[in-house]
Design a protein around this motif. Structure first.
Motif, PDB file in Angstrom:
ATOM      1  N   PRO A 106       6.400  10.143   3.978  1.00 50.99           N
ATOM      2  CA  PRO A 106       7.470   9.126   4.300  1.00 50.99           C
ATOM      3  C   PRO A 106       7.710   9.086   2.862  1.00 50.99           C
ATOM      4  CG  PRO A 106       4.983   8.218   4.258  1.00 50.99           C
ATOM      5  CD  PRO A 106       4.578   9.121   4.601  1.00 50.99           C
ATOM      6  N   ASP A 107       8.732   9.201   2.165  1.00 48.20           N
ATOM      7  CA  ASP A 107       8.918   8.817   0.630  1.00 48.20           C
ATOM      8  C   ASP A 107       8.241   7.515   0.523  1.00 48.20           C
ATOM      9  OD1 ASP A 107      11.218  10.737   1.156  1.00 48.20           O
ATOM     10  OD2 ASP A 107      12.791   9.507   1.174  1.00 48.20           O
ATOM     11  N   GLY A 108       7.477   7.902  -0.626  1.00 43.02           N
ATOM     12  CA  GLY A 108       6.842   6.914  -1.569  1.00 43.02           C
ATOM     13  C   GLY A 108       7.544   5.901  -2.655  1.00 43.02           C
ATOM     14  N   ASP A 109       6.366   5.031  -3.211  1.00 46.19           N
ATOM     15  CA  ASP A 109       6.535   5.004  -4.269  1.00 46.19           C
ATOM     16  C   ASP A 109       6.622   4.997  -5.048  1.00 46.19           C
ATOM     17  OD1 ASP A 109       6.728   2.638  -2.044  1.00 46.19           O
ATOM     18  OD2 ASP A 109       4.678   1.536  -2.387  1.00 46.19           O
ATOM     19  N   ILE A 110       7.551   4.694  -5.928  1.00 50.83           N
ATOM     20  CA  ILE A 110       7.261   4.878  -7.619  1.00 50.83           C
ATOM     21  C   ILE A 110       6.755   4.088  -8.507  1.00 50.83           C
ATOM     22  CG2 ILE A 110       8.709   6.131  -9.615  1.00 50.83           C
ATOM     23  CD1 ILE A 110      10.269   7.388  -7.343  1.00 50.83           C
ATOM     24  N   LEU A 111       5.545   5.275  -9.207  1.00 51.79           N
ATOM     25  CA  LEU A 111       5.017   3.849  -9.937  1.00 51.79           C
ATOM     26  C   LEU A 111       4.813   3.782 -11.158  1.00 51.79           C
ATOM     27  CD1 LEU A 111       1.807   3.435  -7.744  1.00 51.79           C
ATOM     28  CD2 LEU A 111       3.618   2.113  -7.854  1.00 51.79           C
ATOM     29  N   ASP A 112       4.477   3.639 -12.506  1.00 47.80           N
ATOM     30  CA  ASP A 112       4.212   3.777 -13.465  1.00 47.80           C
ATOM     31  C   ASP A 112       2.783   3.797 -14.040  1.00 47.80           C
ATOM     32  OD1 ASP A 112       4.588   1.035 -14.498  1.00 47.80           O
ATOM     33  OD2 ASP A 112       5.791   1.077 -15.481  1.00 47.80           O
ATOM     34  N   SER A 113       2.256   3.426 -13.348  1.00 46.18           N
ATOM     35  CA  SER A 113       0.747   2.926 -13.765  1.00 46.18           C
ATOM     36  C   SER A 113      -0.092   3.546 -12.669  1.00 46.18           C
ATOM     37  CB  SER A 113       1.195   1.695 -13.317  1.00 46.18           C
ATOM     38  OG  SER A 113      -1.299   1.262 -13.139  1.00 46.18           O
ATOM     39  N   ASN A 114      -1.440   4.433 -13.179  1.00 48.88           N
ATOM     40  CA  ASN A 114      -2.034   5.144 -12.534  1.00 48.88           C
ATOM     41  C   ASN A 114      -3.623   4.449 -11.979  1.00 48.88           C
ATOM     42  OD1 ASN A 114      -3.589   4.244 -15.159  1.00 48.88           O
ATOM     43  ND2 ASN A 114      -4.197   6.038 -15.413  1.00 48.88           N
ATOM     44  N   GLU A 115      -3.370   3.199 -11.182  1.00 50.57           N
ATOM     45  CA  GLU A 115      -3.979   2.506 -10.790  1.00 50.57           C
ATOM     46  C   GLU A 115      -2.772   1.644  -9.719  1.00 50.57           C
ATOM     47  OE1 GLU A 115      -6.492   0.529 -13.196  1.00 50.57           O
ATOM     48  OE2 GLU A 115      -5.535  -1.403 -13.815  1.00 50.57           O
ATOM     49  N   PHE A 116      -3.360   1.721  -8.126  1.00 51.19           N
ATOM     50  CA  PHE A 116      -2.786   0.336  -7.746  1.00 51.19           C
ATOM     51  C   PHE A 116      -3.482   0.535  -6.300  1.00 51.19           C
ATOM     52  CE2 PHE A 116      -2.442   5.453  -6.834  1.00 51.19           C
ATOM     53  CZ  PHE A 116      -2.102   5.689  -5.236  1.00 51.19           C
ATOM     54  N   ASP A 117      -3.131  -0.751  -6.168  1.00 54.21           N
ATOM     55  CA  ASP A 117      -3.731  -1.356  -4.600  1.00 54.21           C
ATOM     56  C   ASP A 117      -2.902  -0.440  -3.066  1.00 54.21           C
ATOM     57  OD1 ASP A 117      -5.403  -2.962  -5.981  1.00 54.21           O
ATOM     58  OD2 ASP A 117      -3.373  -5.059  -5.297  1.00 54.21           O
ATOM     59  N   LEU A 118      -4.315  -0.152  -2.335  1.00 50.93           N
ATOM     60  CA  LEU A 118      -4.605   0.892  -1.359  1.00 50.93           C
ATOM     61  C   LEU A 118      -3.529  -0.200  -0.282  1.00 50.93           C
ATOM     62  CD1 LEU A 118      -7.061   3.332  -0.644  1.00 50.93           C
ATOM     63  CD2 LEU A 118      -4.423   3.675  -1.700  1.00 50.93           C
ATOM     64  N   PRO A 119      -3.021  -0.151   0.334  1.00 50.39           N
ATOM     65  CA  PRO A 119      -1.900  -0.888   1.690  1.00 50.39           C
ATOM     66  C   PRO A 119      -3.302  -1.478   2.259  1.00 50.39           C
ATOM     67  CG  PRO A 119      -0.769   1.088   1.324  1.00 50.39           C
ATOM     68  CD  PRO A 119      -1.914   1.195   0.643  1.00 50.39           C
ATOM     69  N   GLU A 120      -3.236  -2.572   2.848  1.00 50.73           N
ATOM     70  CA  GLU A 120      -4.522  -3.003   3.472  1.00 50.73           C
ATOM     71  C   GLU A 120      -4.453  -2.765   5.572  1.00 50.73           C
ATOM     72  OE1 GLU A 120      -4.800  -7.355   3.196  1.00 50.73           O
ATOM     73  OE2 GLU A 120      -5.606  -7.237   1.598  1.00 50.73           O
ATOM     74  N   GLU A 121      -2.913  -2.757   5.249  1.00 50.22           N
ATOM     75  CA  GLU A 121      -2.726  -2.536   7.287  1.00 50.22           C
ATOM     76  C   GLU A 121      -2.978  -1.115   7.427  1.00 50.22           C
ATOM     77  OE1 GLU A 121       1.172  -2.467   4.742  1.00 50.22           O
ATOM     78  OE2 GLU A 121      -0.092  -3.774   5.198  1.00 50.22           O
ATOM     79  N   TRP A 122      -2.875  -0.517   6.465  1.00 52.55           N
ATOM     80  CA  TRP A 122      -3.286   1.219   6.505  1.00 52.55           C
ATOM     81  C   TRP A 122      -4.314   1.544   6.392  1.00 52.55           C
ATOM     82  CZ3 TRP A 122      -5.407   4.821   2.562  1.00 52.55           C
ATOM     83  CH2 TRP A 122      -5.435   5.966   2.911  1.00 52.55           C
ATOM     84  N   LEU A 123      -5.469   0.814   5.832  1.00 52.45           N
ATOM     85  CA  LEU A 123      -6.804   0.536   5.619  1.00 52.45           C
ATOM     86  C   LEU A 123      -7.565  -0.220   6.748  1.00 52.45           C
ATOM     87  CD1 LEU A 123      -7.825  -1.134   2.085  1.00 52.45           C
ATOM     88  CD2 LEU A 123      -7.947   1.676   2.637  1.00 52.45           C
ATOM     89  N   ALA A 124      -6.247  -1.022   7.594  1.00 54.26           N
ATOM     90  CA  ALA A 124      -7.301  -1.082   8.737  1.00 54.26           C
ATOM     91  C   ALA A 124      -6.731   0.008   9.414  1.00 54.26           C
ATOM     92  CB  ALA A 124      -6.793  -2.248   9.035  1.00 54.26           C
ATOM     93  N   ALA A 125      -6.120   0.754   9.858  1.00 47.51           N
ATOM     94  CA  ALA A 125      -6.025   1.234  10.662  1.00 47.51           C
ATOM     95  C   ALA A 125      -6.683   2.679  10.040  1.00 47.51           C
ATOM     96  CB  ALA A 125      -4.424   2.068  10.971  1.00 47.51           C
ATOM     97  N   GLY A 126      -7.332   2.395   9.357  1.00 49.31           N
ATOM     98  CA  GLY A 126      -7.867   3.738   9.264  1.00 49.31           C
ATOM     99  C   GLY A 126      -8.364   4.790   7.659  1.00 49.31           C
ATOM    100  N   GLY A 127      -7.237   4.695   6.988  1.00 49.11           N
ATOM    101  CA  GLY A 127      -6.874   5.041   6.122  1.00 49.11           C
ATOM    102  C   GLY A 127      -6.830   6.819   6.285  1.00 49.11           C
TER     103      GLY A 127
END
Lengths: 447, 561
Positions: free
Chosen positions: B499-520
């Motif tokens: 999917p089209d993703g988010d554009i960040l200006d930082s080299n660190e970000f949090d992984l979405p919890e729901e995505w992790l909950a689905a097994g990564g």
């Protein structure tokens, strides 16, 4: 009882022995088992099965070529590794390196050997740079070449040394096409030429760049049937007639009568090249004049004058132009005198106009101009290298003087190019391909 | 007439399907077996490889083979070149008998970098040195000695007029190769009084006439006449300690050694040999031929014996050509380069290579090592190297990663070990190394996004935070300000779709919890530098969450080429 006890002792000893052996053997097995139990990784293939199948057609094509290169590389590698050339050279050279035997080869003289001795006069002079060389070379169809050359003989004169030469050679397939600028390729005849020469030269360095030379000597010349001349082709025609059966002595002086010629001459050489192997600037030239006369009081007599100058002009980054001009003139020394045809100026050698057959043109005079452009393909430490050259040679011979029988449109031109390997001592080898109006020609020159 | 249309359409659809399917990143889960299994007996010794035969093979025979290698040609044309066989899930090279991750895995201290592979203080110059062997090959004169402590060394001298050139280059290159992870000999710069040299018994040499004979004092004098003395009458030389174990012989940069059961990966497909190109281009390691390698049957600290593979002879690295500064064309062309020869002939010599123009060797002790005309992708060793010929962008990135691991300060420390007497020369060498490092890294990091050193850790509120380094920013080649990162997340349920993703200006970000909950699944990262319009190729990270759905971990990554 004693028997029993001895048997018991024997059993006990044997048991210990067996146990010891068993332990030792298991010990050794155990140490092997350390590695015997190792399962080594399965060796990976560089190609998958599908790739291997797809590779087969290409492999069939390239493998023979591959074999040639690897065979060549392997052979040369073996020669280098075993130092077989150095060993043979050592075997054929004395421990003091003053005498030895060396192989020699040229397309014209054939293959043979040089036996040399350095420093014959070392007891008489402070330096021992004189070298006497006995050469014997043989080729197909009776071709042979014998020479005794004693060079750099020190003399009790300042900066002067001498060279003595005795030589006999037989070239069985010399070509002759006629005299003058309009000789035809189809008029080729062949003959053998036996020449015996003794000569002596004195050379004196006037400066570091200029040397004056005085020469004297004698030649005995004899023309015979050319090897494989007069052979008849399928149509019953003679393919290449023999020169001495085609021309009479009146038509072509020297073709029948032997000539014994003595000569004396004077010459100058100038050499201001910055380095002999790969000159990028400077001049190299010589100017000489020799008077030839009949040793037996006959009708031979002529004067040959030559000038040959090469000028090296550096452009940029070792791109070099070499301009060369050479003129040679033969004039009878008195009325009634003649010049043997084989002493006439010649065009066709690789140092004249490239792209023609050797001896292609003969004439009383010749003029050559050449422009060669050289550029480096590889220069290794400035000590050796590979150059590429492009050249245009032009010139012509004349039998009645240039202004009488040569027109501009008669100018012979050869163009070509080639590779040239050099080191600091000089040119090592060159391969050139030249084209003239008559033929393509490849020159392989080993120095 | 229309009939061929259907198969064509079918083929196109199939091709597109494959292309779309190919977008789904697949983690390399293959485990690379350890190749340091014990071998009870050393493999038989191999003969040295003849330089000339090897050169002909590499320069002529091998290109012809490549030209007719249809699968290889197709792979090259389709941009699907064969990747290295020995990379792990993180596209790195695990420790083996060829390579040990050192500076990139755990940065070495300055002292460790300066020490390199050295385990002693060099040859003992307080006692006599007994010559035990004549030097048979190589371009510099020398011999082998045994010092009074029983340690053996090859002694090699600098060319006359170029004191410190070869010895300095060899020591500096050794330290870098070792820190990068390769096995190298212990090389020392040593100064000694020639009076300590004594001729050993039965030392044989093959002289220039091909005669095998005992080496005598005259031979030693001959060698010592050809070397340059220090003002105090002593000699400076390179002392290369004998490699431990039983020497087996050189290895080739292709194929495997049948007699070594641990040698299971064709050498041309080893990442550390392919990536050596980049390190070699940095250090001007022009002589990376088989002859400059050595296999040795070693016994490790666990009393396990196996064959270890060494790179040796760095005397022609940096600006040294062994006999003097190397000729200008070295590094720019192979010794016999058909392409260059053709180019010059076709342009009638008007094509003037940069190296043909006269230059000045500023420091005789450094030789010809500058970055004028240097191009990271056009470095050539003296003869072609099959491993280099197989290098992919991923291999090159791995090599650039090694190069990038050396900071300016670390390079200064390493260059000090070359013991250059002229501080200006030393500073010059450091500057050239730094400059060339930057040129190399900038080039390869533009080809492959230099996002690296990924970590996943649980932060505040139980969120998992992914961080990474931008190696180009770390090295100061790029600005972090203005660099954008495009993050896309996927998993098996939407396989094949990023999917089209988010554009960040930082080299660190949090992984979405729901995505992790689905097994990564996987996280795809792309980057875009300021003033660049296009996003780079992606780096796909794989995240796995344990059965309890609590602990997430990075399991690997895939770098798109």
């Amino acid at each position: 009882m004693q028997d029993y006890s001895s048997i018991t002792r024997l059993i006990r000893k044997s048991s210990w022995l067996c146990l010891t052996m068993l332990l030792l053997s298991t010990g050794s097995f155990a140490s092997e088992a350390d590695t015997a139990d190792v399962i080594y990784p399965e060796r990976m293939k560089s190609r998958s099965t599908l790739e291997t199948i797809a590779y087969i057609p290409g492999a069939i094509v390239h493998y023979p070529i591959h074999l040639i290169f690897t065979g060549f590389g392997g052979t040369v590698g073996w020669v280098v590794d075993t130092k077989v050339i150095e060993r043979v050279n050592d075997l054929l050279t004395s421990d003091d390196e003053l005498r030895g035997l060396q192989p020699t080869y040229s397309a014209r003289t054939g293959a043979g050997a040089n036996l040399y001795q350095k420093g014959l006069l070392s007891g008489f002079a402070a330096h021992n740079k004189d070298t006497a060389t006995l050469t014997a070379a043989f080729g197909f169809r009776g071709r042979h070449y014998y020479q005794l050359l004693w060079e750099s003989i020190p003399l009790p004169l300042h900066r002067t040394d001498a060279t003595l030469t005795a030589r006999q050679r037989l070239f069985p397939e010399e070509a002759f096409f006629g005299v003058g600028p309009h000789s035809q390729l189809g008029n080729k005849t062949i003959h053998s030429h036996r020449r015996t020469r003794i000569s002596g030269d004195l050379a004196r360095d006037l400066t570091n760049m200029v040397t004056v030379k005085v020469a004297a000597g004698a030649d005995w010349n004899e023309i015979g049937d050319g090897a494989e001349a007069n052979e008849v082709d399928d149509d019953g025609e003679i393919e290449e007639p023999s020169t001495n059966r085609t021309y009479t002595e009146a038509m072509l002086p020297g073709v029948i009568d032997p000539a014994a010629l003595g000569y004396v001459g004077l010459g100058f050489e100038i050499d201001s090249r910055n380095r002999p192997g790969d000159p990028t600037r400077g001049v190299h030239g010589h100017l000489s004049s020799k008077l030839h006369s009949d040793l037996e009081g006959g009708h031979w007599g002529f004067v040959r004058s030559e000038i040959d100058v090469s000028y090296y002009k550096h452009l940029i980054y070792k791109r070099v132009f070499v301009f060369r001009a050479a003129v040679s003139s033969n004039r009878t020394s008195a009325s009634g005198r003649a010049i043997p045809f084989y002493e006439l100026a010649e065009l066709g050698e690789d140092n004249t106009i490239r792209g023609f057959e050797r001896n292609r043109f003969r004439g009383r005079d010749k003029a050559i101009g050449s422009i060669e452009y050289r550029f480096p393909l590889r220069d290794i430490w400035g000590e050796s290298g590979l150059d590429f050259s492009l050249f245009v040679d032009a010139g012509q011979v004349s039998s009645r003087g240039f202004f009488n029988d040569v027109r501009w449109k008669d100018t012979l031109i050869g163009v070509g190019g080639g590779f040239r390997i050099w080191n600091l001592d000089g040119m090592v080898a060159k391969v050139e391909l030249a084209r003239s109006r008559e033929m393509w020609r490849i020159y392989l020159v080993l120095n | 007439m229309h009939k061929p249309l259907l198969p064509t359409i079918a083929l196109c659809v199939l091709g597109l399907s494959i292309a779309v399917a190919a977008e789904q990143p697949v983690l390399n889960t293959a485990t690379i077996p350890d190749d340091r299994n014990c071998i009870s007996q050393p493999p038989p010794s191999r003969n040295s490889i003849n330089d000339f035969a090897d050169a002909i093979d590499k320069q002529f025979a091998q290109p012809i083979e490549y030209a007719f290698d249809i699968p290889r040609g197709i792979q090259k044309l389709t941009g699907n070149r064969k990747q290295a066989f020995n990379t792990d899930a993180f596209d790195l090279v695990p420790a083996s008998s060829w390579y040990t991750p050192r500076h990139t895995a755990n940065p070495l201290s300055l002292e460790e970098l300066q020490l390199g592979p050295n385990r002693i203080d060099g040859p003992n110059t307080s006692g006599t040195w007994t010559i035990v062997r004549a030097k048979a090959d190589g371009v510099t004169p020398g011999f082998a000695i045994e010092d009074q402590d029983g340690n053996r060394f090859f002694i090699k001298f600098d060319p006359p007029g170029y004191s410190e050139l070869a010895s300095g280059a060899e020591v500096v290159a050794t330290k870098i190769f070792y820190a990068a992870g390769y096995f190298t000999p212990e090389n020392y710069v040593v100064t000694f009084d020639p009076a300590i040299l004594t001729m050993g018994e039965g030392v044989k040499l093959i002289d220039e006439k091909g005669r095998k004979r005992s080496m005598n004092d005259a031979d030693l004098e001959d060698i010592l006449e050809r070397v340059e003395y220090l003002p105090d009458g002593r000699l400076r030389a390179l002392a290369s300690r004998y490699i431990p174990g039983k020497p087996i012989g050189p290895f080739r940069f292709e194929g495997t050694i049948e007699e070594d059961p641990n040698d299971f990966i064709p050498h041309q497909h080893r990442r550390e040999l392919r990536g050596l190109y980049v390190l070699g281009s940095w250090l001007n390691h022009i002589d990376s031929k088989a002859q400059n390698s050595l296999d040795s049957y070693v016994t490790d600290e666990n009393s396990c014996s196996y064959v270890r593979h060494y790179l040796i002879d760095f005397g022609t690295c940096l600006g040294s050509g062994g006999r003097g500064p190397h000729p200008g064309y070295r590094g720019h062309e192979n010794e016999i380069d058909p392409g260059s020869i053709f180019r010059k002939i076709i342009t009638l010599g008007m094509w003037v290579e940069e190296y043909e123009k006269p230059d000045t060797v500023l420091y005789p002790s450094i030789g010809r090592y500058s970055n004028q005309g240097f191009h990271p992708d056009r470095f050539h060793s003296i003869f072609p190297n099959p491993a280099y010929d197989n290098m992919t962008l991923r291999d090159a990135y791995w090599g650039a990663r090694l190069v990038a691991s050396f900071s300016d300060h670390e390079l200064e420390a390493i260059v000090q070990t070359g013991q250059y007497s002229n501080p200006d020369a030393e500073a010059y060498l450091v500057q050239q190394l730094v400059n060339r490092r930057d040129i190399i890294c900038k080039y390869w990091f533009e080809k492959m996004p230099p996002m690296d050193h990924f970590t996943l850790h649980e932060g505040e509120g139980g969120k998992y935070r992914l961080t990474f380094d931008d190696l180009a920013v770390t090295l100061g080649l790029e600005e972090s300000v203005g660099t954008d990162y495009l993050v896309s997340i996927g998993n098996q349920t939407d396989a094949g779709h990023i999917p089209d993703g988010d554009i960040l200006d930082s080299n660190e970000f949090d992984l979405p919890e729901e995505w992790l909950a689905a097994g990564g699944g996987w996280v795809s990262l792309r980057m875009r530098r300021p003033n660049k319009r296009n996003w780079t190729q992606a780096v796909h990270l794989f995240v796995e969450v344990d059965d309890r759905g609590r602990d997430a971990a990075l399991t690997g990554l895939v770098r798109d080429e």
